[in-house]
Scaffold this motif. Sequence first.
Motif, PDB file in Angstrom:
ATOM      1  N   UNK A  35      34.218  47.242  45.835  1.00 30.93           N
ATOM      2  CA  UNK A  35      34.346  45.894  45.285  1.00 30.93           C
ATOM      3  C   UNK A  35      35.749  45.395  45.607  1.00 30.93           C
ATOM      4  N   UNK A  36      35.810  44.189  46.084  1.00 32.90           N
ATOM      5  CA  UNK A  36      37.063  43.531  46.407  1.00 32.90           C
ATOM      6  C   UNK A  36      37.104  42.204  45.656  1.00 32.90           C
ATOM      7  N   UNK A  37      38.266  41.598  45.578  1.00 29.73           N
ATOM      8  CA  UNK A  37      38.352  40.287  44.951  1.00 29.73           C
ATOM      9  C   UNK A  37      39.425  39.449  45.631  1.00 29.73           C
ATOM     10  N   UNK A  38      39.226  38.140  45.554  1.00 32.50           N
ATOM     11  CA  UNK A  38      40.224  37.201  46.057  1.00 32.50           C
ATOM     12  C   UNK A  38      40.479  36.178  44.980  1.00 32.50           C
ATOM     13  N   UNK A  39      41.674  36.229  44.443  1.00 34.06           N
ATOM     14  CA  UNK A  39      42.071  35.265  43.415  1.00 34.06           C
ATOM     15  C   UNK A  39      42.567  33.992  44.092  1.00 34.06           C
ATOM     16  N   UNK A  40      42.537  32.862  43.392  1.00 35.73           N
ATOM     17  CA  UNK A  40      43.001  31.602  43.972  1.00 35.73           C
ATOM     18  C   UNK A  40      44.429  31.715  44.508  1.00 35.73           C
ATOM     19  N   UNK A  41      44.600  31.371  45.757  1.00 32.11           N
ATOM     20  CA  UNK A  41      45.921  31.391  46.357  1.00 32.11           C
ATOM     21  C   UNK A  41      46.439  32.754  46.738  1.00 32.11           C
TER      22      UNK A  41
END
Length: 118
Positions: A35-41
Amino acid sequence: VQLQASGGGLVQAGSSLRLSCAASGRTSSIDAMGWFRRAPGKERELVATITWDEGFTMYARPVKGRFTISRDNAKNTASLQMNSLKPEDTAVYYCAAQMNDGGGYKSWGQGTLVTVSS
């Protein structure tokens, strides 16, 4: 292999959410799920991984002790149980598969948005 992620939503800080990732296609060739994530900015970051056969897990420091990754080989699914959510966990979460032919995480799901309000 094709991946379908689900389970995101809007929750308050301190709440829990469970993300699921259903795999189809060449599931017999999966070596690990992540699982990966990309937060705003921000850039995409690794959250957790699990080896498909042995179930060995690894967690990024920000989520260790709060998130639990698991897999169900019979159902070809991987899940991410997220507890004690914080506003900084807000991100689009992606599941990914690493195949046993090498080359890292090449198969990606479409992403599911998790929003944690304070």
